[in-house]
Design a protein around this motif. Structure first.
Motif, PDB file in Angstrom:
ATOM      1  N   TYR A  78     -19.294  39.470 -19.345  1.00 29.78           N
ATOM      2  CA  TYR A  78     -19.892  38.155 -19.100  1.00 29.78           C
ATOM      3  C   TYR A  78     -20.388  38.075 -17.657  1.00 29.78           C
ATOM      4  O   TYR A  78     -19.609  37.810 -16.745  1.00 29.78           O
ATOM      5  N   PRO A  79     -21.693  38.291 -17.439  1.00 33.44           N
ATOM      6  CA  PRO A  79     -22.230  38.293 -16.083  1.00 33.44           C
ATOM      7  C   PRO A  79     -22.494  36.904 -15.495  1.00 33.44           C
ATOM      8  O   PRO A  79     -22.787  36.783 -14.312  1.00 33.44           O
ATOM      9  N   HIS A  80     -22.391  35.875 -16.319  1.00 33.24           N
ATOM     10  CA  HIS A  80     -22.629  34.510 -15.845  1.00 33.24           C
ATOM     11  C   HIS A  80     -21.340  33.707 -15.949  1.00 33.24           C
ATOM     12  O   HIS A  80     -20.563  33.894 -16.888  1.00 33.24           O
ATOM     13  N   LEU A  81     -21.151  32.803 -14.989  1.00 32.85           N
ATOM     14  CA  LEU A  81     -19.923  32.001 -14.929  1.00 32.85           C
ATOM     15  C   LEU A  81     -20.259  30.518 -14.928  1.00 32.85           C
ATOM     16  O   LEU A  81     -21.262  30.099 -14.354  1.00 32.85           O
ATOM     17  N   TYR A  82     -19.400  29.757 -15.548  1.00 29.12           N
ATOM     18  CA  TYR A  82     -19.601  28.318 -15.706  1.00 29.12           C
ATOM     19  C   TYR A  82     -18.246  27.649 -15.531  1.00 29.12           C
ATOM     20  O   TYR A  82     -17.218  28.223 -15.887  1.00 29.12           O
ATOM     21  N   VAL A  83     -18.243  26.437 -14.992  1.00 32.17           N
ATOM     22  CA  VAL A  83     -16.991  25.701 -14.846  1.00 32.17           C
ATOM     23  C   VAL A  83     -17.262  24.217 -15.033  1.00 32.17           C
ATOM     24  O   VAL A  83     -18.308  23.709 -14.634  1.00 32.17           O
ATOM     25  N   ARG A  84     -16.331  23.559 -15.689  1.00 31.13           N
ATOM     26  CA  ARG A  84     -16.304  22.100 -15.746  1.00 31.13           C
ATOM     27  C   ARG A  84     -15.227  21.697 -14.750  1.00 31.13           C
ATOM     28  O   ARG A  84     -14.045  21.667 -15.058  1.00 31.13           O
ATOM     29  N   ALA A  85     -15.659  21.437 -13.521  1.00 39.08           N
ATOM     30  CA  ALA A  85     -14.715  21.215 -12.422  1.00 39.08           C
ATOM     31  C   ALA A  85     -14.250  19.767 -12.379  1.00 39.08           C
ATOM     32  O   ALA A  85     -15.070  18.855 -12.357  1.00 39.08           O
ATOM     33  N   ASN A  86     -12.930  19.588 -12.347  1.00 42.14           N
ATOM     34  CA  ASN A  86     -12.424  18.254 -12.049  1.00 42.14           C
ATOM     35  C   ASN A  86     -12.953  17.879 -10.674  1.00 42.14           C
ATOM     36  O   ASN A  86     -13.098  18.735  -9.802  1.00 42.14           O
ATOM     37  N   ILE A  87     -13.219  16.625 -10.475  1.00 45.89           N
ATOM     38  CA  ILE A  87     -13.887  16.152  -9.263  1.00 45.89           C
ATOM     39  C   ILE A  87     -13.168  16.611  -7.991  1.00 45.89           C
ATOM     40  O   ILE A  87     -13.803  16.939  -6.997  1.00 45.89           O
ATOM     41  N   ASN A  88     -11.847  16.705  -8.025  1.00 47.35           N
ATOM     42  CA  ASN A  88     -11.100  17.137  -6.843  1.00 47.35           C
ATOM     43  C   ASN A  88     -11.283  18.620  -6.547  1.00 47.35           C
ATOM     44  O   ASN A  88     -11.028  19.062  -5.431  1.00 47.35           O
ATOM     45  N   ALA A  89     -11.734  19.417  -7.515  1.00 49.57           N
ATOM     46  CA  ALA A  89     -11.882  20.866  -7.323  1.00 49.57           C
ATOM     47  C   ALA A  89     -13.297  21.294  -6.947  1.00 49.57           C
ATOM     48  O   ALA A  89     -13.524  22.464  -6.672  1.00 49.57           O
ATOM     49  N   VAL A  90     -14.237  20.361  -6.903  1.00 48.84           N
ATOM     50  CA  VAL A  90     -15.626  20.709  -6.601  1.00 48.84           C
ATOM     51  C   VAL A  90     -15.763  21.453  -5.267  1.00 48.84           C
ATOM     52  O   VAL A  90     -16.460  22.474  -5.204  1.00 48.84           O
ATOM     53  N   PRO A  91     -15.107  21.029  -4.185  1.00 44.92           N
ATOM     54  CA  PRO A  91     -15.246  21.780  -2.925  1.00 44.92           C
ATOM     55  C   PRO A  91     -14.811  23.246  -3.039  1.00 44.92           C
ATOM     56  O   PRO A  91     -15.443  24.126  -2.449  1.00 44.92           O
ATOM     57  N   LEU A  92     -13.773  23.519  -3.803  1.00 44.22           N
ATOM     58  CA  LEU A  92     -13.338  24.898  -4.013  1.00 44.22           C
ATOM     59  C   LEU A  92     -14.462  25.715  -4.648  1.00 44.22           C
ATOM     60  O   LEU A  92     -14.814  26.797  -4.156  1.00 44.22           O
ATOM     61  N   TYR A  93     -15.018  25.221  -5.734  1.00 42.91           N
ATOM     62  CA  TYR A  93     -16.060  25.972  -6.428  1.00 42.91           C
ATOM     63  C   TYR A  93     -17.323  26.111  -5.584  1.00 42.91           C
ATOM     64  O   TYR A  93     -17.987  27.149  -5.632  1.00 42.91           O
ATOM     65  N   GLU A  94     -17.649  25.103  -4.793  1.00 43.22           N
ATOM     66  CA  GLU A  94     -18.802  25.228  -3.897  1.00 43.22           C
ATOM     67  C   GLU A  94     -18.569  26.350  -2.888  1.00 43.22           C
ATOM     68  O   GLU A  94     -19.473  27.149  -2.628  1.00 43.22           O
ATOM     69  N   ARG A  95     -17.353  26.440  -2.334  1.00 41.16           N
ATOM     70  CA  ARG A  95     -17.035  27.523  -1.389  1.00 41.16           C
ATOM     71  C   ARG A  95     -17.127  28.894  -2.065  1.00 41.16           C
ATOM     72  O   ARG A  95     -17.395  29.895  -1.402  1.00 41.16           O
TER      73      ARG A  95
END
Length: 170
Positions: A125-142
């Motif tokens: 799976y070369p592509h990644l997707y996440v349904r981020a809880n609002i509190n975790a958005v900064p983590l995924y952006e980093r």
């Protein structure tokens, strides 16, 4: 490319088994209750805990390719996993990223997300997707995820704010 994982001393990564279900549920409820409290109402937190306690959650855990971070004395301190996201070809959805509040801000979420990404990539799976809880958005952006859109996750009669994000696996 496999990521170099930087884990705190004494942390061992292990695969999830059905015997881990009770500990994983307890960790997920505790982590959400404490780490998401500033972003969710008490009703939303209670609804998320009800979701974790539901019988279907065990099946969800079993299919999520969970990786557990274990400490020899503290026990289970974090989880992360992935599963195929059939709505998008070649895409894995990163999920179930939870860290014990006493272990937060030590790099565990980053290390476990990277481990889940590596496992998903290795499974094709070369592509990644996440349904981020609002509190975790900064983590995924980093971690290089880009916002696609905002939405809600239904949970026991409540709606929890989420952000849908994606990135290409390295």
């Amino acid at each position: 490319m496999t990521h170099s994982l930087s884990l705190p001393d004494d942390i061992v990564l292990t695969p999830y088994t059905a015997d881990d279900a009770a500990a994983v549920r307890a960790l997920h409820a505790l982590a959400f209750r404490h780490l998401a409290a500033g972003h969710h109402t008490p009703a939303q937190i209670a609804a998320h805990e009800a979701l974790i306690a539901a019988a279907e959650y065990a099946d969800d855990l079993a299919r999520s390719h969970l990786i557990l971070a274990q400490h020899p004395t503290a026990g289970l301190v974090a989880t992360a996993g992935w599963l195929e996201f059939p709505e998008r070809a070649g895409t894995a959805r990163i999920r179930k990223v939870f860290v014990h509040p006493g272990w937060a801000r030590r790099g565990l979420a980053t290390a476990l997300v990277r481990a889940a990404e590596d496992a998903a990539r290795d499974a094709g799976y070369p592509h990644l997707y996440v349904r981020a809880n609002i509190n975790a958005v900064p983590l995924y952006e980093r971690l290089g995820y880009r916002r696609e859109n905002e939405g809600v996750m239904p949970a026991a009669g409540e709606e929890l704010p989420v952000v849908y994000m994606s990135r290409r696996a390295d």
